[in-house]
Design a protein around this motif. Structure first.
Motif, PDB file in Angstrom:
ATOM      1  N   LEU A 162       1.223  -1.271  -0.357  1.00  0.00           N
ATOM      2  CA  LEU A 162       0.104   0.225   0.050  1.00  0.00           C
ATOM      3  C   LEU A 162       0.960   1.499  -0.048  1.00  0.00           C
ATOM      4  O   LEU A 162       1.321   1.255   0.575  1.00  0.00           O
ATOM      5  N   LEU A 163       0.545   2.389  -0.815  1.00  0.00           N
ATOM      6  CA  LEU A 163       1.615   3.154  -1.517  1.00  0.00           C
ATOM      7  C   LEU A 163       0.825   4.858  -0.751  1.00  0.00           C
ATOM      8  O   LEU A 163      -0.396   4.624  -1.481  1.00  0.00           O
ATOM      9  N   GLU A 164       2.021   5.621   0.248  1.00  0.00           N
ATOM     10  CA  GLU A 164       0.270   7.053   0.579  1.00  0.00           C
ATOM     11  C   GLU A 164       1.191   7.835  -0.676  1.00  0.00           C
ATOM     12  O   GLU A 164       2.591   7.634  -0.717  1.00  0.00           O
ATOM     13  N   LEU A 165       1.311   9.020  -1.581  1.00  0.00           N
ATOM     14  CA  LEU A 165       1.475   9.611  -2.457  1.00  0.00           C
ATOM     15  C   LEU A 165       1.254  10.500  -2.253  1.00  0.00           C
ATOM     16  O   LEU A 165       0.136  10.850  -1.224  1.00  0.00           O
ATOM     17  N   HIS A 166       1.927  11.176  -2.350  1.00  0.00           N
ATOM     18  CA  HIS A 166       2.390  12.723  -2.556  1.00  0.00           C
ATOM     19  C   HIS A 166       1.106  13.724  -3.446  1.00  0.00           C
ATOM     20  O   HIS A 166       0.297  14.138  -2.477  1.00  0.00           O
ATOM     21  N   SER A 167       0.599  13.527  -4.641  1.00  0.00           N
ATOM     22  CA  SER A 167      -0.316  13.829  -5.319  1.00  0.00           C
ATOM     23  C   SER A 167      -0.589  12.003  -6.250  1.00  0.00           C
ATOM     24  O   SER A 167      -0.393  11.403  -6.530  1.00  0.00           O
ATOM     25  N   SER A 168      -1.536  12.910  -6.906  1.00  0.00           N
ATOM     26  CA  SER A 168      -2.687  11.587  -7.452  1.00  0.00           C
ATOM     27  C   SER A 168      -2.040  11.715  -9.084  1.00  0.00           C
ATOM     28  O   SER A 168      -1.730  12.265 -10.185  1.00  0.00           O
ATOM     29  N   ILE A 169      -0.597  10.610  -9.180  1.00  0.00           N
ATOM     30  CA  ILE A 169      -0.157   9.960 -10.590  1.00  0.00           C
ATOM     31  C   ILE A 169      -0.141   8.821 -11.247  1.00  0.00           C
ATOM     32  O   ILE A 169      -0.941   8.708 -10.490  1.00  0.00           O
ATOM     33  N   SER A 170       0.358   9.034 -12.187  1.00  0.00           N
ATOM     34  CA  SER A 170      -0.360   7.601 -13.192  1.00  0.00           C
ATOM     35  C   SER A 170       0.592   6.341 -11.951  1.00  0.00           C
ATOM     36  O   SER A 170       1.412   6.562 -12.061  1.00  0.00           O
ATOM     37  N   THR A 171      -0.554   5.476 -12.070  1.00  0.00           N
ATOM     38  CA  THR A 171       0.212   4.324 -11.419  1.00  0.00           C
ATOM     39  C   THR A 171       1.099   2.861 -12.403  1.00  0.00           C
ATOM     40  O   THR A 171       2.128   2.512 -12.104  1.00  0.00           O
ATOM     41  N   ALA A 172       1.369   3.436 -14.220  1.00  0.00           N
ATOM     42  CA  ALA A 172       2.201   2.926 -15.599  1.00  0.00           C
ATOM     43  C   ALA A 172       3.651   2.773 -14.570  1.00  0.00           C
ATOM     44  O   ALA A 172       3.899   1.898 -14.019  1.00  0.00           O
ATOM     45  N   PRO A 173       4.606   3.517 -14.252  1.00  0.00           N
ATOM     46  CA  PRO A 173       5.565   3.931 -13.589  1.00  0.00           C
ATOM     47  C   PRO A 173       6.045   3.033 -12.587  1.00  0.00           C
ATOM     48  O   PRO A 173       6.936   2.258 -12.344  1.00  0.00           O
ATOM     49  N   LEU A 174       4.866   2.921 -11.430  1.00  0.00           N
ATOM     50  CA  LEU A 174       4.981   2.764 -10.413  1.00  0.00           C
ATOM     51  C   LEU A 174       4.982   1.060 -11.203  1.00  0.00           C
ATOM     52  O   LEU A 174       5.935   0.382  -9.880  1.00  0.00           O
ATOM     53  N   VAL A 175       3.521   0.611 -11.411  1.00  0.00           N
ATOM     54  CA  VAL A 175       4.461  -0.891 -11.692  1.00  0.00           C
ATOM     55  C   VAL A 175       5.162  -1.126 -12.570  1.00  0.00           C
ATOM     56  O   VAL A 175       5.392  -2.559 -11.867  1.00  0.00           O
ATOM     57  N   ASN A 176       5.899  -0.355 -13.582  1.00  0.00           N
ATOM     58  CA  ASN A 176       7.544  -0.648 -13.844  1.00  0.00           C
ATOM     59  C   ASN A 176       8.635  -1.399 -12.936  1.00  0.00           C
ATOM     60  O   ASN A 176       9.004  -1.945 -13.176  1.00  0.00           O
ATOM     61  N   ILE A 177       8.462   0.311 -11.879  1.00  0.00           N
ATOM     62  CA  ILE A 177       9.827  -0.134 -11.010  1.00  0.00           C
ATOM     63  C   ILE A 177       9.314  -1.668 -10.596  1.00  0.00           C
ATOM     64  O   ILE A 177      10.039  -1.864 -10.207  1.00  0.00           O
ATOM     65  N   LEU A 178       8.314  -1.830 -10.037  1.00  0.00           N
ATOM     66  CA  LEU A 178       8.130  -2.876  -9.070  1.00  0.00           C
ATOM     67  C   LEU A 178       8.129  -4.441 -10.056  1.00  0.00           C
ATOM     68  O   LEU A 178       9.357  -5.202  -9.995  1.00  0.00           O
ATOM     69  N   VAL A 179       8.058  -4.152 -11.595  1.00  0.00           N
ATOM     70  CA  VAL A 179       8.173  -5.353 -12.068  1.00  0.00           C
ATOM     71  C   VAL A 179       9.583  -5.649 -12.939  1.00  0.00           C
ATOM     72  O   VAL A 179      10.363  -6.879 -12.187  1.00  0.00           O
ATOM     73  N   GLN A 180      10.276  -4.431 -12.988  1.00  0.00           N
ATOM     74  CA  GLN A 180      12.034  -4.393 -12.864  1.00  0.00           C
ATOM     75  C   GLN A 180      12.376  -5.443 -11.737  1.00  0.00           C
ATOM     76  O   GLN A 180      13.574  -5.590 -12.201  1.00  0.00           O
ATOM     77  N   ALA A 181      11.633  -4.439 -10.251  1.00  0.00           N
ATOM     78  CA  ALA A 181      12.818  -5.456  -9.155  1.00  0.00           C
ATOM     79  C   ALA A 181      12.574  -6.400  -9.855  1.00  0.00           C
ATOM     80  O   ALA A 181      12.798  -7.186  -8.004  1.00  0.00           O
ATOM     81  N   GLY A 182      11.529  -7.387 -10.009  1.00  0.00           N
ATOM     82  CA  GLY A 182      11.274  -8.594  -9.947  1.00  0.00           C
ATOM     83  C   GLY A 182       9.777  -9.489  -8.841  1.00  0.00           C
ATOM     84  O   GLY A 182       9.673  -9.941  -9.036  1.00  0.00           O
TER      85      GLY A 182
END
Lengths: 243, 310
Positions: free
Chosen positions: B265-285
């Protein structure tokens, strides 16, 4: 406004008559049996002819009204229905007069029922071939004195009930007030100097019974009006809610 | 102010040194269900009493349906219905007589009165038991009867002070459903005091939050969640190792990371697109099966507001 007063009276009468269930109604029957049958049989024809028995018709409505009037506002407060009633479209005057009205109807109605039952009882117990009835001055006196007596108890009762937190507290205050009132009247009369008492007795013997009844009625009426004005002044929605 | 059911300006009520309502400025349009949220003792009941003209304000003013609460309280009470802190049911009378009494108070003609009583009691499934003494009923049934009484005369505005308080969850939910249907059908404006957030979320299209007599926030529940609540994203999947968490924590838009084996569960500063966050997760395995995006619940918004300025 009269329709609103009648509405409040309709509900309060329904609640009053349902109070105590069968035991409450049995109590009323006992009351009617005592003042409409037992005492008239004991007194005989004097029940209809003795002017001093008028005192009963001041006391009976006082007693009857005091049993129901304590509930008027204290009961609504205790059962948490007062605020909803105050939030309705009813005016202050309609609520107040409705509460007083129903107690008067109850006290006066039952008193008159006892009066009429007493007449029937005396006639049955002492049948002389003709219908016996009160003298007109005594009968009119009974009608007015019991009405104004009911009014007095109702106005005083509402005034007490407006201030009381519970019905029991209102009943206690009202009973004590009635008792104190009677004591003041009795001891006050006894405390009068001998000459004054002789003067009053002589004065009363010179005037007619009708005149005495009229004076008593006027005094009761003035007290009723004063108590009603005090109750109206005491009736403040904000104060009732915060109390 | 013609389209406003309620308007208050610096409305204040003091009880000795206690400020029960503190400079309350509020606008409630007609036709909405307004939820007045606040903890016990926040000033909600006092506000209703002020709006009904049952109490006088210490300062400020209020208008209900364009009538001044100080000088035209009779007009307000004529046009509104109320279920206050207590149900106000006459327990020695039958349910039918309770409604009959208030029908007479509002001067509904006899025929209309009987029809309306039948309509409302039928709606709440109480018609068959109308002759029973109300004192024998459960709390939930009495609350339903009290709501029926408040709506009996087709008022333009209804004040409901915690209508589901003290009810078990099943009865409360049933009452909320009945209330929602009825209010929608009658098209009435509702001022609903509650500290039940689920209730506010389900019923209200406008919410005000009050604490210690002060209005903390006002808006529709979605706006309030967006304005006061923190944007958040939830990921469900596998392989959420420490290295994955560390790469998320490095992201500048992420305020806080909470995680279990299969959930982040992530709390964000503002509403941002989730696609880059999914990328980070996938790239990290990590393997991402589901992504949920949203704001804090009304409950969280409420708790945040209650914590503010303490």
């Amino acid at each position: 406004m009269s329709a609103d007063i009648l509405t409040v009276m309709w509900k309060d009468l329904k609640e009053t008559l349902s109070q105590g269930g069968g035991r409450g109604r049995f109590g009323l029957l006992i009351f009617a049996a005592v003042f409409g049958v037992f005492l008239p049989v004991q007194a005989g024809i004097a029940w209809l002819t003795e002017p001093l028995l008028l005192v009963y018709w001041v006391w009976i409505p006082l007693f009857l009204v005091s049993t129901v009037i304590a509930d008027s506002f204290a009961g609504e407060r205790e059962r948490h229905t007062l605020e909803t009633l105050l939030a309705s479209r009813l005016s202050d005057r309609a609520i107040l007069l409705g509460k007083i009205g129903v107690a008067v109807v109850y006290g006066w109605g039952l008193s008159i029922a006892c009066v009429l039952l007493g007449v029937v009882t005396v006639n049955i117990a002492n049948w002389q071939g003709t219908v016996l009835f009160y003298g007109w001055d005594v009968f009119v006196g009974i009608l007015f004195i019991s009405l104004l007596g009911s009014g007095l108890a109702s106005c005083a009762g509402v005034l007490v009930s407006l201030r009381a937190a519970t019905v029991r507290q209102a009943q206690q205050t009202l009973s004590i007030s009635i008792m104190v009132g009677f004591f003041i009247l009795i001891f006050g009369l006894q405390a009068l100097p001998q000459e004054w008492r002789i003067m009053v007795t002589a004065g009363l013997s010179r005037v007619s019974l009708g005149f005495i009844i009229a004076v008593v009625c006027i005094i009761l009426l003035l007290i009723d009006v004063a108590l009603l004005a005090a109750a109206a002044a005491r009736f403040k929605r904000a104060r009732l809610i915060l109390d | 102010m013609n389209n406003l059911a309620i308007y208050t300006e610096n409305l204040t009520r003091n009880f000795g040194i206690v400020q029960a309502v503190d400079h309350l400025s509020l606008e409630v349009p007609r036709g909405v269900i307004f939820g007045f949220l606040g903890p016990n003792g926040a000033g909600k009941t006092t506000t209703i009493r002020l709006l009904l003209g049952l109490l006088e304000p210490s300062q400020g003013k209020a208008e209900v349906m364009n009538y001044d609460t100080h000088t035209q309280a009779d007009e307000i009470r004529l046009r509104s219905g109320a279920l206050l802190e207590h149900a106000g049911i006459y327990e020695r009378l039958s349910a039918e007589d309770n409604l009959e009494y208030y029908g007479r108070i509002w001067r509904l003609p006899a025929g209309e009165r009987s029809e309306r009583i039948k309509e409302l009691l039928t709606h709440f499934d109480l018609w068959e038991r109308r002759k029973e003494t109300a004192g024998k009923w459960s709390k939930g049934m009495k609350q339903k009867l009290a709501i029926a009484r408040a709506l009996l005369h087709h008022p333009a505005l209804v004040f409901l002070d915690e209508p589901t308080a003290g009810l078990d969850p099943i009865s409360a939910a049933a009452l909320r459903d009945d209330l929602a249907t009825l209010v929608a059908r009658e098209g009435v404006t509702v001022f609903l005091n509650t500290h039940n957030l689920a209730e506010a979320e389900k019923l209200c299209n406008l919410v005000g939050v009050i604490r210690q007599g002060k209005l903390m926030a006002v808006g529709n529940p979605v706006e309030l969640r967006a304005k006061t609540g923190v944007p958040r994203v939830e990921f469900i999947g596998k392989g959420f190792h420490e290295s994955v968490i560390a790469s998320l924590q490095a992201h500048p838009e992420i305020v806080k990371v909470e995680h279990t084996d299969d959930r982040i569960l992530l709390e964000l500063h503002s509403s941002i697109s989730t696609a880059p966050l999914v990328n980070i997760l996938v790239q990290a395995g990590a393997e991402v099966e589901e992504v949920r995006k949203g704001n804090a619940s009304l409950e969280e918004v409420f708790l945040t507001l209650m914590e503010e300025e303490k």
